[in-house]
Design a protein around this motif. Structure first.
Motif, short mmCIF file in Angstrom:
data_model
loop_
_atom_site.label_atom_id
_atom_site.label_comp_id
_atom_site.label_asym_id
_atom_site.label_seq_id
_atom_site.Cartn_x
_atom_site.Cartn_y
_atom_site.Cartn_z
N GLN A 300 -4.37 -0.98 -9.94
CA GLN A 300 -4.07 -1.36 -8.37
C GLN A 300 -5.32 -0.85 -7.54
OE1 GLN A 300 -0.23 0.55 -7.53
NE2 GLN A 300 0.83 -1.56 -7.66
N THR A 306 -7.35 -5.73 -2.66
CA THR A 306 -6.36 -5.62 -1.83
C THR A 306 -6.81 -6.21 -0.42
OG1 THR A 306 -7.50 -3.68 -1.21
CG2 THR A 306 -6.11 -3.53 -2.92
N GLU A 308 -5.77 -4.47 3.30
CA GLU A 308 -5.18 -3.28 4.04
C GLU A 308 -5.52 -3.63 5.59
OE1 GLU A 308 -3.29 -0.90 2.76
OE2 GLU A 308 -3.78 -1.19 0.79
N ARG A 336 -10.56 -4.91 -0.35
CA ARG A 336 -11.21 -4.61 -1.42
C ARG A 336 -11.42 -5.47 -2.35
NH1 ARG A 336 -13.79 0.68 -0.25
NH2 ARG A 336 -12.24 1.66 1.28
N GLY A 405 -12.15 3.00 -6.94
CA GLY A 405 -11.38 2.00 -6.05
C GLY A 405 -12.35 1.79 -4.62
N GLY A 406 -13.22 2.85 -4.35
CA GLY A 406 -13.69 2.75 -3.15
C GLY A 406 -14.99 1.64 -3.33
N ASP B 219 -3.53 10.69 6.48
CA ASP B 219 -4.35 9.66 6.28
C ASP B 219 -5.03 9.52 5.19
OD1 ASP B 219 -3.51 8.97 8.95
OD2 ASP B 219 -5.35 9.24 10.00
N LEU B 220 -5.24 8.36 4.54
CA LEU B 220 -5.84 8.05 3.13
C LEU B 220 -6.76 7.25 3.40
CD1 LEU B 220 -2.33 7.50 1.26
CD2 LEU B 220 -3.39 9.74 1.65
N HIS B 221 -7.96 7.60 2.29
CA HIS B 221 -9.09 6.60 2.10
C HIS B 221 -8.85 5.18 1.48
CE1 HIS B 221 -12.76 5.05 0.53
NE2 HIS B 221 -13.43 5.94 1.26
N SER B 222 -8.94 4.18 1.94
CA SER B 222 -8.16 2.86 1.54
C SER B 222 -8.98 2.54 0.15
CB SER B 222 -8.49 1.79 2.47
OG SER B 222 -9.72 1.25 2.42
N GLY B 223 -10.19 3.13 -0.12
CA GLY B 223 -10.82 2.98 -1.46
C GLY B 223 -10.13 3.77 -2.49
N TYR B 224 -9.98 5.00 -2.14
CA TYR B 224 -8.93 5.66 -3.29
C TYR B 224 -7.53 5.38 -3.56
CZ TYR B 224 -13.09 8.75 -3.53
OH TYR B 224 -14.17 9.11 -3.47
N PHE B 225 -6.98 4.97 -2.33
CA PHE B 225 -5.37 4.69 -2.57
C PHE B 225 -5.19 3.24 -2.21
CE2 PHE B 225 -5.81 9.44 -1.89
CZ PHE B 225 -4.82 9.85 -2.83
N GLY B 226 -5.88 2.55 -1.58
CA GLY B 226 -5.55 1.10 -1.17
C GLY B 226 -5.09 0.22 -2.71
N GLY B 227 -4.01 -0.28 -2.21
CA GLY B 227 -3.40 -1.03 -3.45
C GLY B 227 -2.25 -0.37 -3.85
N ALA B 228 -2.33 0.92 -3.78
CA ALA B 228 -1.22 1.77 -4.33
C ALA B 228 -0.43 2.54 -3.50
CB ALA B 228 -1.78 2.81 -5.48
N ALA B 229 -0.94 2.90 -2.16
CA ALA B 229 -0.39 3.60 -1.27
C ALA B 229 0.45 2.65 -0.20
CB ALA B 229 -1.04 4.56 -0.66
N LYS B 322 -12.99 2.29 9.97
CA LYS B 322 -12.89 3.49 9.26
C LYS B 322 -11.76 2.88 8.35
CE LYS B 322 -11.03 7.86 9.93
NZ LYS B 322 -10.80 8.94 10.74
N THR B 323 -12.07 3.09 7.01
CA THR B 323 -11.46 2.27 5.82
C THR B 323 -10.22 3.47 5.58
OG1 THR B 323 -12.91 3.08 4.36
CG2 THR B 323 -12.97 0.90 4.97
N VAL B 324 -9.35 3.44 6.36
CA VAL B 324 -8.32 4.32 6.38
C VAL B 324 -6.97 3.59 6.17
CG1 VAL B 324 -7.70 4.41 8.94
CG2 VAL B 324 -7.61 6.57 7.37
N ILE B 325 -6.07 4.21 5.05
CA ILE B 325 -4.57 3.84 5.37
C ILE B 325 -4.02 4.97 6.09
CG2 ILE B 325 -2.37 3.40 3.71
CD1 ILE B 325 -4.41 2.45 1.65
#
Lengths: 465, 465
Positions: A300, A306, A308, A336, A405-406, B219-229, B322-325
């Motif tokens: 994922q 993705t 978002e 992404r 992922g980034g 807040d999360l980085h959408s690269g690291y967590f995007g698709g899973a969070a 800002k690529t944040v979740i």
């Protein structure tokens, strides 16, 4: 290896001084996305230029259409030595919500845990000032101990990475010869875990879009107009809600064109990694993978595309309540990308998707915020093998090769525009809270990161010596 | 009628002075929903108390749990005269977005059109400071010319109408005897058009809710967590998008319980009104009715219930990208109610609707922002007939009886708690931009509004004399 040993010793001896330098750098609020901080971005570039000049680089602050670049050269062991380009960025993310920070974001502090481990607190400590300074410190020690560097080194630092790098490509094109090298070293990624260094060999691409929907020409009273007037928040919410289907797949027509299943070889490597989905999500207070159904969390976040929504805004959002029907509503949306997904096609598909869903009286405006395809780097290059061995010598566990992922768009541009591959080596950890309040960088990352770069420079220098 | 004529003459002579008084009142930024303006709300209440005391009322600023009330009494023609309670509010809406104001919101100005008509510019000019001062000026002139008032008059002004009136009911309960009268006069509504006065006989109710959805604990980085969070903006958008079906009807289970079709009599009256849907929507830049299909705009805004998202916020909404979740997203949602819809049931249905749609890892929090049922007032009371005749004598066209899309919760509470009916008479116009930038009040509304109240007081006083 006598040289390397003395360099490593020098780094250990001077760790405190290198921390003070990093703290000086972290005190500069170089938020690139907010025009109010433009002067601070320039001050940050000047600081880096001065520091690089002080250790023997021919360094300059180079103008661009936006925030300036820092470019610095060192001849190293001479013309026959391999030539590396080190890339990093000195700009940082905004700090909102400020009230969630436990320490002031631009007043860096060192905090010590009960077990004695230390971390450096502050915006940019991990992303990317702490990381880029690991390389600068390695160069400083190498030059101090040996009078030179084992490679020819160009250092290239930009100040717009956190705001879509609008000036990067024109600058690279205008300074192609100066920036071309044998290989790029990019320090903006994470370790696999606190004991295991990692080299990233795939990165997702990114498309950033801002969408603004407007209806009435002014904010309306929901009593007088409610029930008759188009509400742009409703329209935006419906469109954004339609971006995913019930299985978590993105619904844009053609979105999955160019997306392929993982090669068995890669799947096997990832399967071998010591990774716990529960721990990964648990560290941020989550328990269930929320994305595409039937995919592992590593898939994922590393190998699946993705969509978002990164921000949304409309109507009255202050304290209390206001019965208004807003004139406009807006959202920032990012995609992404993986495999051969084409950023331009994804952007066009999104715009079409929105436009086709607009009801009467709604108008839309789009703003582009950067786009880059995904990157895949060869597993078996000699430089990668040399770096892998160097990292494995430094850390408790051997280096692993991972996906990311980034997005680090510059890596693709290095390949396309300057014809060079990249080694993505970084010492961040998953809990560094980059882009979030209370960003930190482990002291171990900073100390052993410096030592790692000394080893990598030595190993790359040896390859052609 | 000699008395009335001299009162009307006095009002005409003193118009400029009454405008100056209104401008003084408009200079006080009494924004009740923002705690930063609490002292200004108090200053506004003090100003009104002083003005009412100066013309012979026994006036006081009365404490409540929130912003203070103003209560003032005048014995009028004595114990046998009818007793009216005039209600208005001195607080105003916030002024954002400030950049859309053409004049400073709290620096009132008089602007003259090419045809010589004038308007009073500023926040609160129409809602409700200008309106409430029409009544105060009528009293001032009556007392100046005749030494008294034709009715016993209690004036009751609150400072929290724009923020859900949290202190109103406890205050009414605690001062029941003092506030009870034969009938309430409420001046917070519009004319039918610039030439036609109106008495509102139905008002929609209101339920205000704020919903906050939280997922990750930061807040999360959408690269690291995007698709899973889990992304709370996606969850919120999907829930809000589900509030309406394709026909514009609200989907909450039981929402339409207690909603009835218009009685034929009312339908006939509304049909007889000179109303253009195209003009009504066109004045705010719209062309197509966006609500429930198959309903006229008058039905949509007067006799049908609605759900509107009044504000939404989540993630990064500043400049740039800002690529944040986001860790959380929130929305302010209001429901306009009609017929026998029960505010408590609607609120519960909404909360259930949201809660049932939360996926794993999402938590929700609700905040209540007021609730009141709809109001229907009898068409044929003697007071209404007297007021209708008085208004018809003042304006170019006879008064009409209309419905209202907005909510004036106090009217229901007057009925329920104090056992008195209300006359809803106001001199606002549909283009006054209340709750929006560039709010204005017509000079004609202000001048003839004063004269109208003098006539209404005289007519009501005559009824029991």
């Amino acid at each position: 290896m006598a040289d390397l040993d003395s360099v490593l010793g020098c780094l250990d001896l001077n760790l405190d001084r290198s921390v003070e330098r990093l703290k000086d750098l972290l005190r500069i609020p170089s938020i690139s996305t907010d025009p109010a901080y433009a002067a601070e971005c320039r001050r940050c570039a000047e600081w880096l230029k001065e520091d690089l000049a002080a250790i023997g680089f021919s360094a300059r602050v180079a103008e661009s259409a936006g925030h300036p670049m820092v470019v610095a050269h060192h001849g190293g062991a001479g013309e026959n030595a391999p030539h590396v380009l080190f890339y990093g960025h000195y700009d940082v993310q905004p700090v909102d919500p400020l009230e969630l920070w436990e320490t002031a974001p631009f007043e860096p502090q060192i905090a010590t845990r009960p077990d004695g481990t230390r971390r450096i607190l502050g915006r940019g400590s991990a992303d990317d000032k702490g990381q880029l300074m690991t390389f600068v410190e390695a160069c400083r020690a190498y030059i101090a101990e040996t009078g030179s560097l084992p490679c020819r080194v160009t250092i290239f630092l930009e100040g717009e990475e956190e705001s879509g790098s609008p000036s990067l490509l024109p600058f690279m094109d205008a300074h192609k010869d100066e920036l071309s090298a044998d290989i790029a070293l990019v320090c903006d990624t994470n370790m696999w875990d606190a004991e295991t260094p990692a080299i990233a060999t795939s990165l997702r691409g990114l498309v950033g879009e801002e969408v603004v929907i407007r209806c009435a020409d002014k904010d309306l009273h929901s009593g007088y107009f409610g029930g008759a007037a188009a509400n742009p928040i409703h329209i935006l919410a419906a469109i954004l809600a339609g971006l995913h289907d019930a299985d978590g797949r993105v619904t844009l027509p053609g979105f999955y064109d160019g997306v392929e299943e993982l090669p068995d070889e890669v799947r096997a490597i990832w399967k071998g990694l010591d990774f716990s989905e529960a721990e990964f999500l648990g560290q941020v207070g989550l328990a269930a993978p929320a994305g595409e159904k039937g995919r592992s969390v590593l898939e994922q976040t590393w190998s699946r595309p993705t969509a978002e929504v990164n921000g949304i805004q409309g109507g009255y959002t202050g304290k209390g309540f206001k019965t208004v029907i807003a004139a406009e509503a807006s959202a920032k949306v990012s995609f992404r990308l993986v495999g051969r997904q084409d950023p331009a096609k994804i952007r066009a598909a999104f715009r079409r998707f929105v436009t086709e869903r607009l009801p009467a009286d709604a108008r839309v405006e789009f703003h582009e915020h950067g786009g880059s395809p995904s990157i895949e780097l060869p597993f078996e290059s000699p430089e990668l093998q040399a770096a892998r061995a160097a990292l494995s010598a430094e850390w408790p566990k051997p280096a692993v090769m991972i996906g990311m992922g980034g997005s680090i768009p510059v890596v693709g541009e290095f390949q396309r525009r300057l014809g060079m591959g990249s080694l993505l080596i970084g010492f961040g950890l998953g809990d560094d809270r980059i882009h979030s309040p209370n960003e930190k960088y482990e002291m171990t990352s900073f100390a052993k990161g410096q030592r790692s770069w000394a080893r990598v420079l030595e190993a790359l220098g040896r390859q052609r010596a």
